[in-house]
Design a protein around this motif. Structure first.
Motif, mmCIF file in Angstrom:
data_model
loop_
_atom_site.group_PDB
_atom_site.id
_atom_site.type_symbol
_atom_site.label_atom_id
_atom_site.label_comp_id
_atom_site.label_asym_id
_atom_site.label_seq_id
_atom_site.Cartn_x
_atom_site.Cartn_y
_atom_site.Cartn_z
ATOM 1 N N LYS A 1 0.913 -1.255 -0.105
ATOM 2 C CA LYS A 1 -0.126 -0.135 0.150
ATOM 3 C C LYS A 1 1.042 1.327 -0.104
ATOM 4 N N ILE A 2 0.198 2.178 -0.641
ATOM 5 C CA ILE A 2 1.061 3.761 -0.802
ATOM 6 C C ILE A 2 0.653 4.585 0.296
ATOM 7 N N TRP A 3 1.299 5.096 1.212
ATOM 8 C CA TRP A 3 0.927 6.066 1.903
ATOM 9 C C TRP A 3 1.230 7.425 1.767
ATOM 10 N N GLU A 4 0.531 8.531 1.953
ATOM 11 C CA GLU A 4 0.861 9.743 1.462
ATOM 12 C C GLU A 4 0.470 10.683 2.807
ATOM 13 N N PHE A 5 1.437 11.680 2.936
ATOM 14 C CA PHE A 5 1.170 12.740 3.980
ATOM 15 C C PHE A 5 0.265 13.853 3.602
ATOM 16 N N GLU A 6 -0.834 13.981 4.251
ATOM 17 C CA GLU A 6 -1.842 15.025 3.796
ATOM 18 C C GLU A 6 -1.400 16.438 4.793
ATOM 19 N N GLU A 7 -0.822 17.316 3.903
ATOM 20 C CA GLU A 7 -0.452 18.458 4.740
ATOM 21 C C GLU A 7 -1.523 19.120 5.369
ATOM 22 N N ALA A 8 -2.689 19.561 4.790
ATOM 23 C CA ALA A 8 -3.738 20.152 5.468
ATOM 24 C C ALA A 8 -3.993 19.787 6.756
ATOM 25 N N HIS A 9 -4.046 18.293 6.791
ATOM 26 C CA HIS A 9 -4.540 17.800 8.335
ATOM 27 C C HIS A 9 -3.640 17.165 8.952
ATOM 28 N N GLN A 10 -2.127 17.228 8.516
ATOM 29 C CA GLN A 10 -0.998 16.786 9.131
ATOM 30 C C GLN A 10 -1.260 15.189 9.457
ATOM 31 N N ARG A 11 -1.766 14.254 8.546
ATOM 32 C CA ARG A 11 -1.809 12.837 8.913
ATOM 33 C C ARG A 11 -1.742 12.223 7.621
ATOM 34 N N TRP A 12 -1.291 10.980 7.824
ATOM 35 C CA TRP A 12 -1.006 9.985 6.630
ATOM 36 C C TRP A 12 -2.245 9.090 6.560
ATOM 37 N N LEU A 13 -2.354 8.876 5.175
ATOM 38 C CA LEU A 13 -3.538 8.441 4.739
ATOM 39 C C LEU A 13 -3.075 7.389 3.593
ATOM 40 N N PRO A 14 -3.732 6.276 3.395
ATOM 41 C CA PRO A 14 -3.662 4.972 2.526
ATOM 42 C C PRO A 14 -3.958 5.562 1.172
ATOM 43 N N LEU A 15 -3.083 5.812 0.198
ATOM 44 C CA LEU A 15 -3.338 6.240 -1.111
ATOM 45 C C LEU A 15 -4.057 5.250 -2.151
ATOM 46 N N ILE A 16 -3.244 4.099 -2.043
ATOM 47 C CA ILE A 16 -3.677 3.050 -3.129
ATOM 48 C C ILE A 16 -3.401 1.733 -2.905
ATOM 49 N N GLU A 17 -3.708 0.600 -2.938
ATOM 50 C CA GLU A 17 -3.185 -0.745 -2.815
ATOM 51 C C GLU A 17 -2.832 -1.399 -4.071
ATOM 52 N N LEU A 18 -1.925 -1.764 -4.229
ATOM 53 C CA LEU A 18 -1.262 -2.460 -5.245
ATOM 54 C C LEU A 18 -1.492 -4.025 -5.268
ATOM 55 N N GLY A 19 -2.223 -4.563 -6.247
ATOM 56 C CA GLY A 19 -2.686 -5.875 -6.200
ATOM 57 C C GLY A 19 -3.913 -6.124 -6.942
ATOM 58 N N SER A 20 -4.038 -7.127 -7.821
ATOM 59 C CA SER A 20 -5.262 -7.591 -8.494
ATOM 60 C C SER A 20 -6.115 -8.008 -7.371
ATOM 61 N N PRO A 21 -7.546 -8.305 -7.554
ATOM 62 C CA PRO A 21 -8.373 -8.759 -6.680
ATOM 63 C C PRO A 21 -7.953 -10.097 -6.157
ATOM 64 N N GLU A 22 -7.504 -10.834 -6.978
ATOM 65 C CA GLU A 22 -7.335 -12.459 -6.708
ATOM 66 C C GLU A 22 -6.072 -12.427 -5.839
ATOM 67 N N ASP A 23 -5.017 -11.539 -5.966
ATOM 68 C CA ASP A 23 -3.645 -11.592 -5.515
ATOM 69 C C ASP A 23 -3.775 -10.578 -4.188
ATOM 70 N N LYS A 24 -4.431 -9.832 -4.019
ATOM 71 C CA LYS A 24 -4.107 -8.938 -2.816
ATOM 72 C C LYS A 24 -4.308 -9.864 -1.372
ATOM 73 N N GLY A 25 -3.234 -9.553 -0.561
ATOM 74 C CA GLY A 25 -3.253 -10.265 0.790
ATOM 75 C C GLY A 25 -2.062 -11.277 0.510
ATOM 76 N N GLU A 26 -1.274 -11.399 -0.603
ATOM 77 C CA GLU A 26 -0.136 -12.267 -0.823
ATOM 78 C C GLU A 26 0.899 -11.579 -0.204
ATOM 79 N N ARG A 27 1.750 -12.500 0.619
ATOM 80 C CA ARG A 27 2.946 -12.013 1.283
ATOM 81 C C ARG A 27 3.930 -11.434 0.358
ATOM 82 N N VAL A 28 4.166 -10.313 0.857
ATOM 83 C CA VAL A 28 5.440 -9.242 0.042
ATOM 84 C C VAL A 28 6.885 -9.847 0.571
ATOM 85 N N HIS A 29 7.475 -10.023 -0.056
ATOM 86 C CA HIS A 29 9.036 -10.278 0.200
ATOM 87 C C HIS A 29 9.849 -9.318 -0.095
#
Length: 323
Positions: A197-225
């Motif tokens: 997952k890509i996390w981005e810092f939102e300057e306006a509210h000074q917080r980190w938010l999940p921006l996007i998840e990389l993975g096809s529906p059938e592959d999401k949750g695979e262990r990342v090495h």
């Protein structure tokens, strides 16, 4: 990739890492010692950093001097900087120690946005902490900026995961108007935490938010090495490589949100892995060639042709011969 010189590390070396210019090598050993090599085959410095084996060594960005972070097998993290006083030989001074508490520290990576140095630490219970350096001249002054979990939906969490490893990569893009962002994925027993997952810092509210998840529906949750974020020289998209048990996926991530507010993602290639787990991924300085290492003991170089089709450019074995 930098033109690295080969150093004779000896049988006790457990991990190593080159600095940003590729001219200095830090090696951690199973006895807890750390050695720094310059151009000579023997270390220029060696000291006892921990009582247990060193699991990883990471150089800080060069703007902050010659400094390294050591992740120890006991789950702690220490920061060291090289100090030269008068005409004496340089020594390495311990600046800071981070304890894992009830969990172990698995990995650490550093990112620079304008004049701010940030540090991401991943823990064995799936926690992620982001620190910011308060004084560029004092490597012991860190402020906790955020604590988060690598999940997009907090409601979906059931218990604490058991994480074996974590992979982190900061966005190489810098400059005015660029938001700080990093990618992270876990190798754990909980699919919700694993996917990159890509996390981005939102300057306006000074917080980190999940921006996007990389993975096809059938592959999401695979262990990342392993994962690696490519340097970007003129491309209209970002490029990130993610290694799972199914191979090495190369992703394109668009800059501008689509109508639903999400960034576009495209899996442009799935490269065969190393007959098993991939250990490390690394892009060259231009973001054109991807190097991978794994359990087969090979270093494989990957490139895309003019039609965007990825292929294996070369294979290097442990003795440095080509295939």
């Amino acid at each position: 990739m930098a033109d690295h010189k080969v150093a004779q590390l000896g049988p006790g070396a457990a991990c190593c890492g080159w600095n940003h210019c590729g001219r200095r090598l830090a090696a951690g050993a199973v006895d807890g010692s750390v050695s720094v090599y310059d151009s000579q085959p023997s270390p220029s410095s060696k000291w006892q950093a921990h009582e247990h084996a060193i699991a990883a060594v990471v150089w800080l960005p060069p703007d902050y001097g010659d400094a390294i972070a050591c992740v120890c097998a006991d789950g702690t993290l220490s920061l060291w900087e090289e100090i030269a006083e008068d005409d004496q030989l340089p020594i390495w001074r311990k600046c800071k120690v981070f304890e894992g508490g009830s969990s172990h520290i698995l990995n650490v990576q550093f990112g620079v946005l304008l004049s701010s140095l940030k540090m991401v630490i991943a823990y064995s219970d799936g926690q992620v902490k982001v620190y910011e350096l308060l004084d560029s001249l004092e490597l012991d002054k860190w402020q906790l900026q955020a604590e988060l979990q690598n999940i997009t939906d907090p409601v979906s969490r059931i218990g604490k995961p058991a994480c074996i490893s974590a992979s982190i990569a900061w966005s190489p893009r810098r400059g005015e108007g660029q938001q700080a962002s990093f990618a992270i994925g876990f190798n754990s027993d909980s699919p919700n935490f694993n996917s990159c997952k890509i996390w981005e810092f939102e300057e306006a509210h000074q917080r980190w938010l999940p921006l996007i998840e990389l993975g096809s529906p059938e592959d999401k949750g695979e262990r990342v090495h392993a994962l690696a974020w490519a340097p970007n020289i003129g491309r209209p998209y970002e490029m990130i490589a993610v290694a799972t048990c199914k191979g090495i996926a190369v992703w394109h991530v668009g800059f501008n949100p689509e109508s639903d507010g999400r960034l576009s993602t495209e899996n442009v290639a799935v490269l065969p892995s190393h007959n098993g787990e991939v250990w490390q991924l690394e892009w060259d300085m231009g973001g054109m060639t991807l190097a991978s290492t794994g359990v087969d003991g090979m270093v494989r170089l990957w490139q895309a042709n003019l039609n965007g089709v990825w292929h294996e450019q070369a294979v290097l074995d442990c003795n440095g011969s080509h295939q």
